[in-house]
Write a protein that holds these residues in place. Structure first.
Motif, PDB file in Angstrom:
ATOM      1  N   VAL A 395       0.876  -1.181   0.000  1.00 48.84           N
ATOM      2  CA  VAL A 395       0.000   0.000   0.000  1.00 48.84           C
ATOM      3  C   VAL A 395       0.907   1.224   0.000  1.00 48.84           C
ATOM      4  O   VAL A 395       1.927   1.248   0.711  1.00 48.84           O
ATOM      5  CB  VAL A 395      -0.876   0.058   1.279  1.00 48.84           C
ATOM      6  CG1 VAL A 395      -1.733   1.317   1.280  1.00 48.84           C
ATOM      7  CG2 VAL A 395      -1.751  -1.170   1.395  1.00 48.84           C
ATOM      8  N   ILE A 396       0.563   2.221  -0.800  1.00 45.47           N
ATOM      9  CA  ILE A 396       1.287   3.493  -0.724  1.00 45.47           C
ATOM     10  C   ILE A 396       0.277   4.568  -0.318  1.00 45.47           C
ATOM     11  O   ILE A 396      -0.689   4.817  -1.055  1.00 45.47           O
ATOM     12  CB  ILE A 396       1.964   3.861  -2.058  1.00 45.47           C
ATOM     13  CG1 ILE A 396       2.901   2.724  -2.508  1.00 45.47           C
ATOM     14  CG2 ILE A 396       2.745   5.175  -1.918  1.00 45.47           C
ATOM     15  CD1 ILE A 396       3.536   2.942  -3.868  1.00 45.47           C
ATOM     16  N   HIS A 420       1.893  -9.841   5.255  1.00 44.84           N
ATOM     17  CA  HIS A 420       3.153  -9.607   4.534  1.00 44.84           C
ATOM     18  C   HIS A 420       3.165  -8.254   3.825  1.00 44.84           C
ATOM     19  O   HIS A 420       4.197  -7.831   3.312  1.00 44.84           O
ATOM     20  CB  HIS A 420       3.377 -10.721   3.495  1.00 44.84           C
ATOM     21  CG  HIS A 420       2.435 -10.606   2.326  1.00 44.84           C
ATOM     22  ND1 HIS A 420       1.191 -11.178   2.307  1.00 44.84           N
ATOM     23  CD2 HIS A 420       2.545  -9.949   1.146  1.00 44.84           C
ATOM     24  CE1 HIS A 420       0.584 -10.900   1.169  1.00 44.84           C
ATOM     25  NE2 HIS A 420       1.391 -10.142   0.441  1.00 44.84           N
ATOM     26  N   CYS A 421       2.018  -7.584   3.799  1.00 40.49           N
ATOM     27  CA  CYS A 421       1.865  -6.382   2.968  1.00 40.49           C
ATOM     28  C   CYS A 421       2.792  -5.240   3.421  1.00 40.49           C
ATOM     29  O   CYS A 421       2.866  -4.907   4.609  1.00 40.49           O
ATOM     30  CB  CYS A 421       0.401  -5.939   3.032  1.00 40.49           C
ATOM     31  SG  CYS A 421       0.076  -4.479   2.069  1.00 40.49           S
ATOM     32  N   ILE A 422       3.464  -4.629   2.456  1.00 37.18           N
ATOM     33  CA  ILE A 422       4.338  -3.480   2.755  1.00 37.18           C
ATOM     34  C   ILE A 422       3.463  -2.237   2.951  1.00 37.18           C
ATOM     35  O   ILE A 422       2.555  -1.984   2.143  1.00 37.18           O
ATOM     36  CB  ILE A 422       5.319  -3.234   1.589  1.00 37.18           C
ATOM     37  CG1 ILE A 422       6.205  -4.465   1.405  1.00 37.18           C
ATOM     38  CG2 ILE A 422       6.151  -1.979   1.793  1.00 37.18           C
ATOM     39  CD1 ILE A 422       6.990  -4.439   0.119  1.00 37.18           C
ATOM     40  N   LEU A 423       3.730  -1.497   4.002  1.00 37.18           N
ATOM     41  CA  LEU A 423       2.926  -0.302   4.286  1.00 37.18           C
ATOM     42  C   LEU A 423       3.800   0.935   4.077  1.00 37.18           C
ATOM     43  O   LEU A 423       4.640   1.270   4.916  1.00 37.18           O
ATOM     44  CB  LEU A 423       2.405  -0.354   5.728  1.00 37.18           C
ATOM     45  CG  LEU A 423       1.639  -1.643   6.116  1.00 37.18           C
ATOM     46  CD1 LEU A 423       1.205  -1.603   7.578  1.00 37.18           C
ATOM     47  CD2 LEU A 423       0.423  -1.867   5.216  1.00 37.18           C
ATOM     48  N   ALA A 424       3.627   1.573   2.933  1.00 42.71           N
ATOM     49  CA  ALA A 424       4.503   2.697   2.589  1.00 42.71           C
ATOM     50  C   ALA A 424       3.757   4.022   2.652  1.00 42.71           C
ATOM     51  O   ALA A 424       2.559   4.081   2.397  1.00 42.71           O
ATOM     52  CB  ALA A 424       5.062   2.476   1.184  1.00 42.71           C
ATOM     53  N   ASP A 443       7.986  -2.857  11.410  1.00 41.86           N
ATOM     54  CA  ASP A 443       9.000  -3.463  10.537  1.00 41.86           C
ATOM     55  C   ASP A 443       8.613  -3.417   9.066  1.00 41.86           C
ATOM     56  O   ASP A 443       9.451  -3.581   8.185  1.00 41.86           O
ATOM     57  CB  ASP A 443       9.283  -4.912  10.964  1.00 41.86           C
ATOM     58  CG  ASP A 443       8.030  -5.769  10.896  1.00 41.86           C
ATOM     59  OD1 ASP A 443       6.916  -5.217  11.058  1.00 41.86           O
ATOM     60  OD2 ASP A 443       8.167  -6.983  10.674  1.00 41.86           O
ATOM     61  N   ARG A 444       7.318  -3.235   8.773  1.00 43.49           N
ATOM     62  CA  ARG A 444       6.943  -3.167   7.346  1.00 43.49           C
ATOM     63  C   ARG A 444       6.516  -1.765   6.931  1.00 43.49           C
ATOM     64  O   ARG A 444       5.945  -1.543   5.881  1.00 43.49           O
ATOM     65  CB  ARG A 444       5.901  -4.224   6.998  1.00 43.49           C
ATOM     66  CG  ARG A 444       4.699  -4.261   7.910  1.00 43.49           C
ATOM     67  CD  ARG A 444       3.879  -5.511   7.600  1.00 43.49           C
ATOM     68  NE  ARG A 444       2.770  -5.652   8.502  1.00 43.49           N
ATOM     69  CZ  ARG A 444       1.505  -5.736   8.116  1.00 43.49           C
ATOM     70  NH1 ARG A 444       1.207  -5.688   6.838  1.00 43.49           N
ATOM     71  NH2 ARG A 444       0.547  -5.872   9.001  1.00 43.49           N
ATOM     72  N   VAL A 474      14.438  -4.387   0.177  1.00 41.17           N
ATOM     73  CA  VAL A 474      14.788  -5.129  -1.043  1.00 41.17           C
ATOM     74  C   VAL A 474      13.577  -5.171  -1.985  1.00 41.17           C
ATOM     75  O   VAL A 474      13.709  -4.980  -3.201  1.00 41.17           O
ATOM     76  CB  VAL A 474      15.278  -6.563  -0.657  1.00 41.17           C
ATOM     77  CG1 VAL A 474      15.341  -7.471  -1.873  1.00 41.17           C
ATOM     78  CG2 VAL A 474      16.627  -6.490   0.025  1.00 41.17           C
ATOM     79  N   ASP A 475      12.385  -5.389  -1.422  1.00 37.58           N
ATOM     80  CA  ASP A 475      11.166  -5.433  -2.246  1.00 37.58           C
ATOM     81  C   ASP A 475      10.924  -4.089  -2.934  1.00 37.58           C
ATOM     82  O   ASP A 475      10.620  -4.023  -4.118  1.00 37.58           O
ATOM     83  CB  ASP A 475       9.930  -5.758  -1.377  1.00 37.58           C
ATOM     84  CG  ASP A 475      10.011  -7.143  -0.749  1.00 37.58           C
ATOM     85  OD1 ASP A 475      10.816  -7.964  -1.205  1.00 37.58           O
ATOM     86  OD2 ASP A 475       9.264  -7.389   0.226  1.00 37.58           O
ATOM     87  N   LEU A 476      11.081  -3.018  -2.160  1.00 40.09           N
ATOM     88  CA  LEU A 476      10.795  -1.692  -2.711  1.00 40.09           C
ATOM     89  C   LEU A 476      11.858  -1.275  -3.752  1.00 40.09           C
ATOM     90  O   LEU A 476      11.545  -0.612  -4.745  1.00 40.09           O
ATOM     91  CB  LEU A 476      10.706  -0.669  -1.568  1.00 40.09           C
ATOM     92  CG  LEU A 476       9.964   0.624  -1.862  1.00 40.09           C
ATOM     93  CD1 LEU A 476       8.628   0.398  -2.539  1.00 40.09           C
ATOM     94  CD2 LEU A 476       9.745   1.422  -0.581  1.00 40.09           C
ATOM     95  N   LEU A 477      13.092  -1.708  -3.511  1.00 41.30           N
ATOM     96  CA  LEU A 477      14.136  -1.443  -4.516  1.00 41.30           C
ATOM     97  C   LEU A 477      13.749  -2.092  -5.843  1.00 41.30           C
ATOM     98  O   LEU A 477      13.932  -1.528  -6.920  1.00 41.30           O
ATOM     99  CB  LEU A 477      15.478  -2.014  -4.045  1.00 41.30           C
ATOM    100  CG  LEU A 477      16.272  -1.169  -3.048  1.00 41.30           C
ATOM    101  CD1 LEU A 477      17.397  -1.979  -2.410  1.00 41.30           C
ATOM    102  CD2 LEU A 477      16.870   0.066  -3.739  1.00 41.30           C
TER     103      LEU A 477
END
Ligand SMILES: CCC[C@H](O)CC(=O)SCCNC(=O)CCNC(=O)[C@H](O)C(C)(C)COP(=O)([O-])OP(=O)([O-])OC[C@H]1O[C@@H](n2cnc3c(N)ncnc32)[C@H](O)[C@@H]1OP(=O)([O-])[O-]
Ligand SMILES: NC(=O)c1ccc[n+]([C@@H]2O[C@H](COP(=O)([O-])OP(=O)(O)OC[C@H]3O[C@@H](n4cnc5c(N)ncnc54)[C@H](O)[C@@H]3O)[C@@H](O)[C@H]2O)c1
Length: 725
Positions: A395-396, A420-424, A443-444, A474-477
């Motif tokens: 999510v951004i 597991h969802c990235i929270l940006a 952490d996310r 690493v995922d976001l890169l």
């Protein structure tokens, strides 16, 4: 391969009498000196062997060659490698040994033939390529010129005008276009590349195909008078577009010499100029940028631990305003399915409308077909709640800059999104630790700071806190690379790297104007330095609302070193808020053309009376050099703090952040590289002197003082930085 050598070539002679020489230097088969000297030995052997009738050159693993090994230029610049005799490679090896040989050569091009790679192929007597091959001479982009005969052979193969276009824009052409231009003789599928090239080479031997030396061709060259006119026009354009760089004009000199005095004289001129450009400061800057840009994705402790990026199959964006719609555009353009969430139907429609407009502008310009437009738009779905967030991988958040709203959103996300969802967050200024305060998901949580317009600007600041996991970075890169952004990983602080380094830039400009300097002369000097626009024009573009909100953050967080000017707030009060209101530091007409405004004086005088500063006769008559130093040295000072605090891991990351986020001129190598070209001592002494006269805004930081006292470069690694990363 000897561990000290860089690459090699291998030669295999087939029963058909064709020697196939393969360039091997992963990952792009660049032409290092080792590869080039091996190639020479292979040629000498092939020419002397009776069982060899013809030669095919190809590259290993589906790539012909990405050109001369760029690190070789750095070695020559640093003096760690002696440059070979001028013209040794381009004339002695490529022209006299290869092109003038008694046995024909054919290039078998897969993947890419760039720079020296294309030049080597042009010295062959025919070129066969696969459909996806990219062919180009991008040397000017690196500050060098095509130096293996490209200035002579390309115009002879494709004509002067097209050659100039390819060289001056550094843009490659695809195989099909290369074929229609006469650069490529045949385009064949990958599986048939080598057999076709071998047969073609034997056909040349048998005189069934022409034996063409590109250097001797004249049919595509215009008559001398016309050629001179074309070159004169190209020079004029180049002077306008790249006024601070010498190498493009020097490249044109080599082209002209070949046309006026013949290809041999042209090759000699190219070799002479090619050797001179290596030591230009602009070339050093551009080569530094090439490697630094690729270095940003290498993050110690993160990317060296063997982590593999997870697949991001679906992304949700919260907020479809200016930023959210731009981010959504960037993602769907790279085939990510996106859910866009807004507060109500009206705002959702407006957000989707903005994405549509971004893509439609591509259709209008002809860079996107209608079908592609429909397909890309179909990846975007709107939403007014979080139900559809249950299977998203990232999510951004891009809602307005309001801390409690963001905190609430992140608490909701934790409930609806998978574990597991990235929270940006795309926040520009808010502390990410605070944003995640109401969650157990620190952490996310990560910053994904895009620059406006997000689908156009090339930089992505990835902001990590002390808690962000290496996997998330690493995922976001990986996402950054897929959406064609250059990611720079930075620590969590007010303004992160770009906005923090550059807040003193606008403030310095305001200070100078309050003390009597002319804002329009400041903008002019800074544009001449190479920025896309000066600070006043930039404020107008960004809008005063954003400018005030950002400045407030810096005033609150770094009160001891901010210059508080009232010029912008005073104008804002008068409903002048920048370009959007057609009035700011400039006046704007219907076509957004900026014109100085004599009324501006009124606001400056009022701001001066509020701050209590006086007109300083020295600052009224600043030279361009002084303007540059007084606006950029405070930026260098803040960049030093950012580096010393460990917000950036490498000084080179700040260089790339400044270039890609603010448009700092790449040929100056970035902010820290440019500063080092002047020396820490000099910058320290200037800031120190100004701080004594004008106050703490200019006061050099401890890091700068220490580096200056040792005469050390600012970009040297920070040994014991208190890393916040
Ligand atoms: C006298 C000389 C005359 C001659 O005319 C001059 C030239 O040819 S000038 C040259 C004219 N040629 C050019 O200007 C082409 C420059 N190169 C490019 O434009 C892109 O790299 C390319 C399109 C080839 C691949 O893009 P991609 O798939 O996104 O991959 P990537 O970009 O991430 O690179 C992967 C790795 O390869 C590395 N590397 C790449 N090229 C070179 C090189 N020439 N050298 C050394 N290294 C090179 C790169 O650093 C990176 O290393 P690492 O350690 O993994 O970070
Ligand atoms: N504008 C810039 O140049 C810029 C650059 C980088 C980062 N940012 C940051 O990006 C963020 C967004 O900025 P912007 O300029 O796009 O703002 P904007 O005002 O254009 O858009 C914000 C959108 O968020 C929506 N919104 C508000 N609450 C919401 C909710 N609960 N759910 C869904 N949508 C909601 C609003 O309706 C609005 O459409 C801010 O954090 C800002 O600091 C802005």
């Amino acid at each position: 391969m000897d561990s000290r050598t860089k690459g090699k070539t291998v030669m295999e002679v087939g029963g058909d009498g064709v020697a196939v020489i393969t360039l091997i230097n992963p990952p792009v088969n660049s032409l290092s000196f080792d590869v080039l000297y091996n190639l020479k030995s292979n040629y000498e052997e092939a020419l002397s062997r009776n069982d060899v009738k013809a030669i095919v050159i190809t590259g290993a693993k589906g790539k012909f060659s990405g050109g001369f090994d760029i690190s070789g230029f750095g070695e020559i610049q640093k003096g760690t490698r002696k440059e070979p005799k001028v013209g040794y490679i381009s004339i002695d090896i490529i022209t006299d040994l290869l092109e003038a040989a008694r046995k024909p050569s054919v290039a078998a091009i897969d993947g890419l033939a760039l720079g020296g790679g294309l030049e080597l192929s042009m010295a062959c007597h025919a070129r066969i390529s696969t459909p996806g091959a990219q062919l180009g001479l991008p040397e000017l982009q690196l500050g060098v010129i095509p130096g293996f005969g490209g200035t002579q052979r390309l115009p002879r193969l494709v004509g002067l005008t097209k050659a100039l276009e390819m060289i001056l824009t550094s843009k490659p052409v695809r195989a099909e276009e290369g074929h229609s231009l006469g650069l490529i003789d045949a385009v064949v599928p990958s599986a048939e590349l080598l057999t076709t090239a071998r047969r073609w080479a034997l056909d040349i031997v048998e005189r069934r195909k022409p034996w063409i030396s590109s250097l001797l061709k004249t049919d595509k060259l215009p008559p001398l008078g016309e050629a001179r006119e074309i070159l004169k026009f190209a020079r004029g354009q180049t002077r306008k577009q790249a006024p601070n760089m010498k190498h493009p004009l020097m490249c044109l000199d080599a082209l002209e010499m070949g046309i006026v005095s013949g290809p041999r004289a042209g090759l000699e001129k190219e070799a002479e100029v090619g050797s001179q450009v290596i030591s230009l400061d602009t070339t050093k800057g551009l080569i530094h940028v090439f490697f630094s840009q690729r270095g940003t994705a290498k993050v110690p402790g993160v990317t060296d631990g063997g982590l593999v990026p997870r697949k991001i199959k679906k992304v949700a964006i919260i907020g479809g305003g200016l930023m959210g719609s731009g981010i959504a555009t960037a993602l769907i353009l790279s085939n990510y399915p996106v859910i866009l969430k807004e507060v109500n139907e009206k705002f959702l429609e407006a957000g989707i409308g903005r994405v549509k407009a971004n893509l439609q502008s591509r259709v209008r310009k002809g860079s996107m077909s209608k079908e592609k437009f429909e397909k890309t738009m179909s990846l975007l779905k709107g939403s007014l709640d979080y139900e559809s967030f249950r299977d998203v991988d990232m999510v951004i958040e891009a809602v307005i800059e309001n801390i409690s709203l963001k905190q609430q959103i992140f608490a909701d996300l934790e409930k609806y999104c998978p574990q597991h969802c990235i929270l940006a967050s795309n926040t520009s200024t808010i502390d990410l630790n605070k944003i995640g305060e109401r969650t157990k998901s620190q952490d996310r949580i990560v910053g994904a700071h895009f620059f406006s317009p997000a689908h156009v600007m090339p930089l992505l600041e990835i902001v990590r806190t002390n808690h962000t996991s290496a996997q998330v970075i690493v995922d976001l890169l990986d996402v950054g690379k897929k959406i064609k952004k250059t990611p720079v990983v930075v620590g969590n602080c007010t303004g992160f790297a770009v906005n923090r380094m550059f807040f003193p830039y606008t403030q310095a400009a305001m200070f100078l104007v309050e003390r009597g300097a002319d804002p329009y002369l400041i903008d002019m000097a800074i544009s001449k330095f190479g920025m896309p626009m000066g600070p006043f024009r930039l404020c107008d573009l960004v809008g005063f609302g954003v400018a005030i909100a950002t400045a407030t953050q810096f005033i609150e967080n770094f009160p001891e070193r901010t210059y508080k000017s009232m010029i912008i707030p005073l104008m804002q009060e008068d409903k002048r808020a920048g370009e959007a209101t057609r009035k700011g530091f400039y006046l704007y007409d219907d076509k957004r053309k900026a014109k100085p405004d004599p009324e501006l004086k009124k606001y400056i005088e009022k701001a001066r009376s509020i701050s209590g500063g006086n007109v300083d006769p020295k600052l009224v008559k600043l030279s361009e050099k002084e303007i540059i130093e007084m606006t950029f040295f405070p930026v260098v000072n803040e960049a030093c703090r950012v580096f010393a605090e460990g917000i950036a891991v490498k000084a080179a990351d700040l260089d790339i952040a400044a270039i890609m986020g603010m448009g700092f001129p790449p040929y100056r190598g970035g902010i820290m590289f440019w500063a080092d070209s002047m020396g820490s001592k000099y910058i320290y002494s200037r800031l120190d002197e100004w701080s004594k006269t004008y106050g703490d805004f200019f006061k050099p930081c401890a890091f700068l003082a220490e580096r200056a006292s040792k005469g050390a470069p600012l970009s040297a690694p920070v040994e014991q930085a208190r890393s916040r990363l």
